[in-house]
Design a protein around this motif. Structure first.
Motif, PDB file in Angstrom:
ATOM      1  N   LEU A 177       0.801  -1.217   0.000  1.00  0.00           N
ATOM      2  CA  LEU A 177       0.000   0.000   0.000  1.00  0.00           C
ATOM      3  C   LEU A 177       0.839   1.274   0.000  1.00  0.00           C
ATOM      4  N   GLY A 178       2.156   1.149   0.148  1.00  0.00           N
ATOM      5  CA  GLY A 178       3.036   2.313   0.128  1.00  0.00           C
ATOM      6  C   GLY A 178       2.985   3.139   1.397  1.00  0.00           C
ATOM      7  N   MET A 179       2.661   2.510   2.523  1.00  0.00           N
ATOM      8  CA  MET A 179       2.630   3.224   3.801  1.00  0.00           C
ATOM      9  C   MET A 179       4.034   3.347   4.364  1.00  0.00           C
ATOM     10  N   LYS A 180       4.236   4.338   5.232  1.00  0.00           N
ATOM     11  CA  LYS A 180       5.565   4.582   5.782  1.00  0.00           C
ATOM     12  C   LYS A 180       6.007   3.508   6.769  1.00  0.00           C
ATOM     13  N   THR A 181       5.090   3.043   7.613  1.00  0.00           N
ATOM     14  CA  THR A 181       5.443   2.024   8.598  1.00  0.00           C
ATOM     15  C   THR A 181       4.317   1.009   8.743  1.00  0.00           C
ATOM     16  N   VAL A 182       4.656  -0.139   9.292  1.00  0.00           N
ATOM     17  CA  VAL A 182       3.649  -1.168   9.545  1.00  0.00           C
ATOM     18  C   VAL A 182       2.682  -0.708  10.632  1.00  0.00           C
ATOM     19  N   ASP A 183       3.128   0.180  11.523  1.00  0.00           N
ATOM     20  CA  ASP A 183       2.252   0.689  12.585  1.00  0.00           C
ATOM     21  C   ASP A 183       1.065   1.458  12.013  1.00  0.00           C
ATOM     22  N   VAL A 184       1.278   2.170  10.919  1.00  0.00           N
ATOM     23  CA  VAL A 184       0.177   2.885  10.262  1.00  0.00           C
ATOM     24  C   VAL A 184      -0.864   1.888   9.776  1.00  0.00           C
ATOM     25  N   PHE A 185      -0.403   0.790   9.197  1.00  0.00           N
ATOM     26  CA  PHE A 185      -1.323  -0.262   8.736  1.00  0.00           C
ATOM     27  C   PHE A 185      -2.068  -0.868   9.916  1.00  0.00           C
ATOM     28  N   HIS A 186      -1.350  -1.155  11.012  1.00  0.00           N
ATOM     29  CA  HIS A 186      -1.992  -1.747  12.190  1.00  0.00           C
ATOM     30  C   HIS A 186      -3.078  -0.834  12.739  1.00  0.00           C
ATOM     31  N   CYS A 187      -2.823   0.463  12.782  1.00  0.00           N
ATOM     32  CA  CYS A 187      -3.833   1.405  13.264  1.00  0.00           C
ATOM     33  C   CYS A 187      -5.066   1.408  12.367  1.00  0.00           C
ATOM     34  N   ALA A 188      -4.841   1.304  11.082  1.00  0.00           N
ATOM     35  CA  ALA A 188      -5.949   1.335  10.125  1.00  0.00           C
ATOM     36  C   ALA A 188      -6.851   0.116  10.229  1.00  0.00           C
ATOM     37  N   VAL A 189      -6.301  -1.023  10.623  1.00  0.00           N
ATOM     38  CA  VAL A 189      -7.100  -2.250  10.671  1.00  0.00           C
ATOM     39  C   VAL A 189      -7.336  -2.751  12.096  1.00  0.00           C
ATOM     40  N   SER A 190      -7.035  -1.929  13.081  1.00  0.00           N
ATOM     41  CA  SER A 190      -7.199  -2.365  14.466  1.00  0.00           C
ATOM     42  C   SER A 190      -8.657  -2.694  14.775  1.00  0.00           C
ATOM     43  N   ARG A 191      -8.841  -3.614  15.688  1.00  0.00           N
ATOM     44  CA  ARG A 191     -10.163  -4.069  16.133  1.00  0.00           C
ATOM     45  C   ARG A 191     -10.985  -4.699  15.017  1.00  0.00           C
ATOM     46  N   GLN A 192     -10.334  -5.294  14.070  1.00  0.00           N
ATOM     47  CA  GLN A 192     -11.027  -5.919  12.949  1.00  0.00           C
ATOM     48  C   GLN A 192     -11.073  -7.425  13.174  1.00  0.00           C
ATOM     49  N   SER A 193     -12.254  -7.987  13.226  1.00  0.00           N
ATOM     50  CA  SER A 193     -12.408  -9.426  13.391  1.00  0.00           C
ATOM     51  C   SER A 193     -12.295 -10.121  12.044  1.00  0.00           C
ATOM     52  N   ALA A 194     -11.821 -11.340  12.066  1.00  0.00           N
ATOM     53  CA  ALA A 194     -11.604 -12.087  10.824  1.00  0.00           C
ATOM     54  C   ALA A 194     -12.885 -12.189  10.002  1.00  0.00           C
ATOM     55  N   GLY A 195     -12.828 -11.675   8.786  1.00  0.00           N
ATOM     56  CA  GLY A 195     -13.907 -11.804   7.831  1.00  0.00           C
ATOM     57  C   GLY A 195     -15.181 -11.032   8.114  1.00  0.00           C
ATOM     58  N   THR A 196     -15.262 -10.276   9.214  1.00  0.00           N
ATOM     59  CA  THR A 196     -16.524  -9.628   9.555  1.00  0.00           C
ATOM     60  C   THR A 196     -16.545  -8.148   9.224  1.00  0.00           C
ATOM     61  N   GLN A 197     -15.403  -7.530   9.064  1.00  0.00           N
ATOM     62  CA  GLN A 197     -15.352  -6.106   8.772  1.00  0.00           C
ATOM     63  C   GLN A 197     -14.321  -5.866   7.693  1.00  0.00           C
ATOM     64  N   SER A 198     -14.439  -4.738   7.075  1.00  0.00           N
ATOM     65  CA  SER A 198     -13.421  -4.350   6.112  1.00  0.00           C
ATOM     66  C   SER A 198     -13.106  -2.875   6.305  1.00  0.00           C
ATOM     67  N   ARG A 199     -11.966  -2.463   5.847  1.00  0.00           N
ATOM     68  CA  ARG A 199     -11.543  -1.069   5.888  1.00  0.00           C
ATOM     69  C   ARG A 199     -11.140  -0.675   4.477  1.00  0.00           C
ATOM     70  N   THR A 200     -11.356   0.564   4.132  1.00  0.00           N
ATOM     71  CA  THR A 200     -10.909   1.061   2.838  1.00  0.00           C
ATOM     72  C   THR A 200      -9.710   1.973   3.064  1.00  0.00           C
ATOM     73  N   ILE A 201      -8.619   1.636   2.405  1.00  0.00           N
ATOM     74  CA  ILE A 201      -7.384   2.405   2.507  1.00  0.00           C
ATOM     75  C   ILE A 201      -6.870   2.639   1.092  1.00  0.00           C
TER      76      ILE A 201
END
Length: 63
Positions: A28-52
Motif C-alpha cells: 500500500l506504500g505506507m511509511k510504517t507497519v504501525d500505520v497499517f496496524h492502526c488502520a485495521v485495528s479491532r477488525q475481526s476475521a472476515g466480519t469487517q473491512s476497511r478502505t485504505i
C-alpha cells in the motif's frame, strides 16, 4: 505465534494482494507497519473491512 493474513481487494472486488501486515503496508506504500496496524485495528476475521487508498482491506485469519 500465528501470523494474521489480510486480503486487499480493488474497487471491482478483485484480489489485488494477500499477505501479512508487513507485506501489506509495503504493497500500500505506507511509511510504517504501525500505520497499517492502526488502520485495521479491532477488525475481526472476515466480519469487517476497511478502505485504505481505494483498496478494501479484509482480515482473513489470525489472532
Amino acid at each position: 505465534m500465528e501470523q494474521t493474513l489480510y486480503g486487499i481487494y480493488d474497487k471491482n472486488g478483485d484480489t489485488a494482494f494477500i499477505g501479512t501486515s508487513n507485506e501489506c503496508y509495503q504493497f500500500l506504500g505506507m511509511k510504517t507497519v504501525d500505520v497499517f496496524h492502526c488502520a485495521v485495528s479491532r477488525q475481526s476475521a472476515g466480519t469487517q473491512s476497511r478502505t485504505i487508498r481505494g483498496y478494501e482491506i479484509v482480515r482473513i485469519e489470525g489472532d
